[in-house]
Design a protein around this motif. Structure first.
Motif, PDB file in Angstrom:
ATOM      1  N   MET A   1     -10.699 -14.243  -0.739  1.00  0.00           N
ATOM      2  CA  MET A   1     -10.589 -13.000   0.035  1.00  0.00           C
ATOM      3  C   MET A   1     -11.776 -12.078  -0.267  1.00  0.00           C
ATOM      4  N   THR A   2     -12.504 -11.660   0.761  1.00  0.00           N
ATOM      5  CA  THR A   2     -13.646 -10.794   0.474  1.00  0.00           C
ATOM      6  C   THR A   2     -13.150  -9.411   0.101  1.00  0.00           C
ATOM      7  N   ASP A   3     -14.030  -8.688  -0.585  1.00  0.00           N
ATOM      8  CA  ASP A   3     -13.707  -7.336  -1.007  1.00  0.00           C
ATOM      9  C   ASP A   3     -13.358  -6.464   0.208  1.00  0.00           C
ATOM     10  N   LEU A   4     -14.193  -6.572   1.279  1.00  0.00           N
ATOM     11  CA  LEU A   4     -13.959  -5.728   2.453  1.00  0.00           C
ATOM     12  C   LEU A   4     -12.614  -6.063   3.096  1.00  0.00           C
ATOM     13  N   ARG A   5     -12.276  -7.339   3.132  1.00  0.00           N
ATOM     14  CA  ARG A   5     -11.005  -7.733   3.750  1.00  0.00           C
ATOM     15  C   ARG A   5      -9.834  -7.059   3.032  1.00  0.00           C
ATOM     16  N   GLN A   6      -9.826  -7.144   1.684  1.00  0.00           N
ATOM     17  CA  GLN A   6      -8.717  -6.550   0.937  1.00  0.00           C
ATOM     18  C   GLN A   6      -8.729  -5.032   1.064  1.00  0.00           C
ATOM     19  N   GLN A   7      -9.936  -4.454   1.013  1.00  0.00           N
ATOM     20  CA  GLN A   7     -10.023  -2.982   1.153  1.00  0.00           C
ATOM     21  C   GLN A   7      -9.475  -2.549   2.515  1.00  0.00           C
ATOM     22  N   ALA A   8      -9.795  -3.320   3.550  1.00  0.00           N
ATOM     23  CA  ALA A   8      -9.336  -2.963   4.901  1.00  0.00           C
ATOM     24  C   ALA A   8      -7.817  -3.095   5.002  1.00  0.00           C
ATOM     25  N   LEU A   9      -7.278  -4.156   4.414  1.00  0.00           N
ATOM     26  CA  LEU A   9      -5.812  -4.321   4.461  1.00  0.00           C
ATOM     27  C   LEU A   9      -5.126  -3.200   3.678  1.00  0.00           C
ATOM     28  N   TYR A  11      -6.296  -0.211   3.074  1.00  0.00           N
ATOM     29  CA  TYR A  11      -6.492   1.041   3.834  1.00  0.00           C
ATOM     30  C   TYR A  11      -5.400   1.188   4.884  1.00  0.00           C
ATOM     31  N   HIS A  12      -5.074   0.069   5.534  1.00  0.00           N
ATOM     32  CA  HIS A  12      -4.062   0.127   6.593  1.00  0.00           C
ATOM     33  C   HIS A  12      -2.636   0.194   6.043  1.00  0.00           C
ATOM     34  N   GLU A  13      -2.424  -0.320   4.849  1.00  0.00           N
ATOM     35  CA  GLU A  13      -1.052  -0.390   4.323  1.00  0.00           C
ATOM     36  C   GLU A  13      -0.637   0.840   3.522  1.00  0.00           C
ATOM     37  N   PHE A  14      -1.585   1.448   2.795  1.00  0.00           N
ATOM     38  CA  PHE A  14      -1.224   2.500   1.835  1.00  0.00           C
ATOM     39  C   PHE A  14      -1.880   3.833   2.188  1.00  0.00           C
ATOM     40  N   PRO A  15      -1.345   4.994   1.864  1.00  0.00           N
ATOM     41  CA  PRO A  15      -0.041   5.178   1.218  1.00  0.00           C
ATOM     42  C   PRO A  15       1.131   5.013   2.171  1.00  0.00           C
ATOM     43  N   VAL A  16       0.870   5.077   3.489  1.00  0.00           N
ATOM     44  CA  VAL A  16       1.932   4.756   4.464  1.00  0.00           C
ATOM     45  C   VAL A  16       1.321   3.776   5.457  1.00  0.00           C
ATOM     46  N   PRO A  17       2.098   2.875   6.010  1.00  0.00           N
ATOM     47  CA  PRO A  17       1.531   1.903   6.946  1.00  0.00           C
ATOM     48  C   PRO A  17       0.959   2.579   8.189  1.00  0.00           C
ATOM     49  N   GLY A  18      -0.191   2.104   8.628  1.00  0.00           N
ATOM     50  CA  GLY A  18      -0.790   2.617   9.863  1.00  0.00           C
ATOM     51  C   GLY A  18      -1.736   3.769   9.615  1.00  0.00           C
ATOM     52  N   LYS A  19      -2.269   4.323  10.707  1.00  0.00           N
ATOM     53  CA  LYS A  19      -3.327   5.331  10.575  1.00  0.00           C
ATOM     54  C   LYS A  19      -3.001   6.676  11.215  1.00  0.00           C
ATOM     55  N   THR A  20      -1.906   6.770  11.955  1.00  0.00           N
ATOM     56  CA  THR A  20      -1.616   8.042  12.631  1.00  0.00           C
ATOM     57  C   THR A  20      -0.154   8.429  12.434  1.00  0.00           C
ATOM     58  N   ALA A  21       0.144   9.715  12.677  1.00  0.00           N
ATOM     59  CA  ALA A  21       1.523  10.214  12.621  1.00  0.00           C
ATOM     60  C   ALA A  21       1.602  11.415  13.554  1.00  0.00           C
ATOM     61  N   VAL A  22       2.816  11.895  13.808  1.00  0.00           N
ATOM     62  CA  VAL A  22       2.999  13.075  14.657  1.00  0.00           C
ATOM     63  C   VAL A  22       3.070  14.312  13.766  1.00  0.00           C
ATOM     64  N   CYS A  23       2.460  15.411  14.173  1.00  0.00           N
ATOM     65  CA  CYS A  23       2.671  16.654  13.426  1.00  0.00           C
ATOM     66  C   CYS A  23       3.178  17.729  14.388  1.00  0.00           C
ATOM     67  N   LEU A  24       3.851  18.730  13.832  1.00  0.00           N
ATOM     68  CA  LEU A  24       4.463  19.776  14.671  1.00  0.00           C
ATOM     69  C   LEU A  24       3.511  20.948  14.847  1.00  0.00           C
ATOM     70  N   THR A  25       3.567  21.571  15.997  1.00  0.00           N
ATOM     71  CA  THR A  25       2.724  22.741  16.242  1.00  0.00           C
ATOM     72  C   THR A  25       3.553  24.026  16.334  1.00  0.00           C
TER      73      THR A  25
END
Ligand code: NDP
Ligand code: PYR
Ligand code: MG
Length: 415
Positions: A1-9, A11-25
Motif C-alpha cells: 500500500m503506498t503512503d498516499l493511498r493510505q493517507q487518502a483513505l 483522510y476520507h474515514e477520519f475523524p468522521v466518514p466523508g467530507k461534508t456535513a450540514v450546518c445550521l444558519t
C-alpha cells in the motif's frame, strides 16, 4: 500500500466518514426558535412561496445551493464504476464549491436504467436547488442529458466535465501558446479522447480561434476520420478527411497534445515527433497520458500541464466550476451561456499574468516563486482572486446577455 493511498483513505474515514456535513444558519435552541423554524412559523414562508415561487430565493437556501449529480459512468479516468463509487468525487466537488465559493453543494448519485429515467429524476428535483452541476457522466449520453435538462429546468445546468474543463483548458492553452510564441489560429492540435471533456474542449478552442481543420481527435479506434462508420454524431463533427489513422500519424509536427482519455497513452517517442516548442496538457485523472517527469526528460522545449495538484500547471475544472456558479447564482441566471463561459476563459487567462500573492505561494510547500511562464500558465486553485474575478465577469456577462433575473450587479459586488 503506498503512503498516499493510505493517507487518502484515512483522510476520507477520519475523524468522521466523508467530507461534508450540514450546518445550521438559524438558532434552534428555544421553543420560540422552534416555533419559527418549524411549526407553526414555517407555514408563513410556505404560503409565500406557494403564491410566488421566486420567494424560494428569499426564504430558503435555494439561491446558494448546487446539486452535484452523477451516475458514475465516467468517474475521473477510472471509467464506469457506478453511482455509489462516484460519491467520494461528488463529495469532493461539494467540498470545493464550499471552500472556494461558499456555495452549499449536495452530492446526488443516481441509479437509473435509461437516459430518460436519469433526465426525469434530475428534472423532478431541480427546483430544490439554485443550480445543477452534472459530473462524471460519460459521452455520448452526457450531451443529450445536458441538452434536455437545460430545456426543462429554470436554473443553470452545467456539465462540469464538458464546460468547466473546456474553459480552463482554453485559458491555459491561450497562455501556453503565447509563451511558446505560437498562434491559436495556426496551431495544430491532437486530442486523445473524443468523449465529454474532449469534444467540449475542442469546441471551445474553435470558438476561441483554433481552426477546425487543424484539429485531429482520437478515440479507442484511432483517428476520427470521414470514412469511419462507427462514430456518434458528436465525433462526426470532428472527423477529418484524412489518410492518417494512428496517434503517430497525427502527432508528427503537431503543436499541441491534449489528453482527455486515460493513463500512459502518450510515449516519449510520440512527443519527440511534435513540432518545436509544443504544449502538452495530459489531463486524465488521476494518471495523465504521460508523466511530467518523462515528458521533461524527453524534451526541454515543452510546456506541460496535468489535471493534478502535485505538478505545475494544473489544468483542472476546479479553476472554474465554483466560481462560474457563484456568478450565475448571484444574478439568478437561468442558464450558463457561451457569453458567460467566454468571460470565464478571459478572467482565468488574464489572472495568470498578474503577480501572485504570498498567500498562494504559502499553500505550495517548497515553491518560492510563481510567475507567468512555462511552469505557470494558469492561476492556482488557492488563488483568492479567482472568486471575485471569475464570478464578477460571469455575472456581468449573464446580465449583458439577458439570462440574469437581476438587472444589475448587487452594490459593491465582489469589490
Ligand atoms: N483535468 C480535468 O479537469 C478533467 C479531466 N478529465 C479526464 O478526461 C478523461 C475523460 O473523461 P470524460 O470525457 O468525462 O469521459 P468519457 O467517457 O466521456 O470519454 C472518454 C474518452 O476517452 C477515450 N479513451 C479512453 N481510453 C482510451 C484509449 N486507451 N485510447 C484512446 N481513447 C481512449 C474514449 O474513447 P471511446 O469514445 O472510443 O470510448 C472516450 O472518447 C478522464 O481521464 C478524466 O479524468 C475529465 C474532465 C476534467
Ligand atoms: C477533474 C474532473 O472532473 C475529472 O477528471 O473528471
Ligand atoms: Mg469530472
Amino acid at each position: 500500500m503506498t503512503d498516499l493511498r493510505q493517507q487518502a483513505l484515512d483522510y476520507h474515514e477520519f475523524p468522521v466518514p466523508g467530507k461534508t456535513a450540514v450546518c445550521l444558519t438559524k438558532p434552534a435552541r428555544t421553543s420560540k426558535d422552534l416555533a419559527l423554524a418549524y411549526s407553526p412559523g414555517v407555514a408563513e414562508p410556505v404560503r409565500e412561496i406557494a403564491s410566488n415561487p421566486s420567494d424560494a430565493y428569499r426564504y430558503t437556501n435555494k439561491g446558494n445551493t448546487v446539486a452535484v449529480i452523477s451516475n458514475g459512468t465516467a468517474i475521473l479516468g477510472l471509467g464506469n464504476l457506478g453511482p455509489l463509487a462516484s460519491k467520494p468525487v461528488m463529495e469532493g466537488k461539494a467540498l470545493l464549491f464550499k471552500h472556494f465559493a461558499n456555495i452549499d453543494a449536495t452530492d446526488i448519485e443516481v441509479k437509473h436504467r435509461t437516459t430518460e429515467e436519469f433526465i426525469n429524476t434530475v428534472e423532478a428535483i431541480a427546483d430544490t436547488f439554485g443550480g445543477i452541476n452534472l459530473e462524471d457522466i460519460k459521452a455520448p449520453e452526457c450531451f443529450e442529458i445536458e441538452r434536455e435538462l437545460i430545456e426543462r429546468c429554470a436554473i443553470p445546468v452545467f456539465h462540469d466535465d464538458q464546460h468547466g474543463t473546456a474553459i480552463v483548458t482554453a485559458a491555459g492553452m491561450i497562455n501556453a501558446l503565447e509563451i511558446q510564441g505560437k498562434e491559436l489560429c495556426k496551431a495544430v492540435f491532437v486530442c486523445m479522447g473524443a468523449g465529454a471533456a474532449a469534444i467540449a474542449c475542442m469546441t471551445m478552442l474553435v470558438k476561441c480561434g483554433a481552426q477546425r481543420e487543424n484539429i485531429y481527435m482520437l478515440d479507442r479506434q484511432g483517428v476520427l476520420h470521414t470514412r469511419r462508420d462507427d462514430m456518434n454524431e458528436y465525433k462526426q463533427l470532428f472527423a477529418n478527411n484524412t489518410d492518417k489513422r494512428t496517434l503517430q500519424d497525427v502527432i508528427a509536427g503537431a503543436d499541441v497534445f491534449l489528453g482527455l482519455s486515460g493513463p500512459d497513452l502518450l510515449t516519449e517517442e510520440d512527443i519527440k515527433l511534435m513540432a518545436d516548442k509544443p504544449v502538452i496538457f495530459a489531463c486524465s485523472n488521476p494518471d495523465p497520458e504521460i508523466k511530467p517527469e518523462l515528458a521533461h526528460a524527453t524534451r526541454q522545449d515543452l510546456i506541460m500541464g496535468t489535471g493534478r495538484s502535485d505538478y505545475p500547471n494544473q489544468v483542472n475544472n476546479v479553476l472554474c466550476f465554483p466560481f462560474i456558479f457563484r456568478g450565475a447564482l448571484d444574478v439568478r441566471a437561468t442558464r450558463i451561456n457561451d457569453e458567460m463561459k467566454i468571460a470565464a476563459v478571459k478572467a482565468i487567462a488574464d489572472l495568470a499574468k498578474e503577480p501572485v500573492p504570498d498567500s498562494v505561494l504559502a499553500a505550495y510547500e517548497g515553491v518560492t516563486e510563481m510567475k507567468f511562464g512555462a511552469d505557470y500558465v494558469l492561476p492556482k486553485p488557492m488563488d483568492p482572486r479567482l472568486l471575485s474575478r471569475i464570478a464578477k465577469a460571469v455575472a456581468q456577462a449573464a446580465i449583458d446577455s439577458g439570462v440574469a433575473q437581476l438587472t444589475e450587479l448587487p452594490d459593491g459586488y465582489m469589490d
